[in-house]
Design a protein around this motif. Structure first.
Motif, short mmCIF file in Angstrom:
data_model
loop_
_atom_site.label_atom_id
_atom_site.label_comp_id
_atom_site.label_asym_id
_atom_site.label_seq_id
_atom_site.Cartn_x
_atom_site.Cartn_y
_atom_site.Cartn_z
N PHE A 96 2.50 5.62 -0.46
CA PHE A 96 1.66 4.42 -0.50
C PHE A 96 0.17 4.73 -0.37
N TYR B 88 5.34 -7.17 -3.45
CA TYR B 88 4.71 -6.68 -2.22
C TYR B 88 5.01 -7.60 -1.04
N ALA C 174 1.21 -1.11 3.15
CA ALA C 174 1.68 -2.18 2.27
C ALA C 174 1.03 -3.51 2.63
#
Length: 89
Positions: free
Chosen positions: A19, A40, A73
């Protein structure tokens, strides 16, 4: 350390580190046009649940990796919410 633990730590490190490039790119460019808000959103909730699960089991690989991934995230999701309607320059 058993090989299964080593594999778990390596898997956690690799999936968490995956990520970092997206987060850095998104921070630098503020371009979120290619990021799915739905994906997401669901992913971030899923990671939060993995974190809760890891805490319930006191399984530190299942706590540390999701905690870091949740921050990354969540940051990408936050940028999608803030910059999602804007067009990149």
């Amino acid at each position: 350390m058993p090989i299964s633990d080593l594999i778990g730590y390596l898997a956690a490190a690799l999936t968490t580190c995956s990520f970092v490039p997206q987060a850095l790119h998104t921070f630098r460019t503020r371009d979120v046009t290619g990021i799915s808000l739905g994906m997401y959103s669901v992913f971030t909730v899923g990671i939060a649940l993995w974190l809760v699960y890891g805490l319930a089991l006191a399984a530190w690989p299942i706590v540390v990796a999701p905690a870091i991934t949740l921050v990354l995230a969540g940051a990408i999701l936050g940028m999608k919410l803030v910059y999602g309607e804007r067009r990149p320059r």
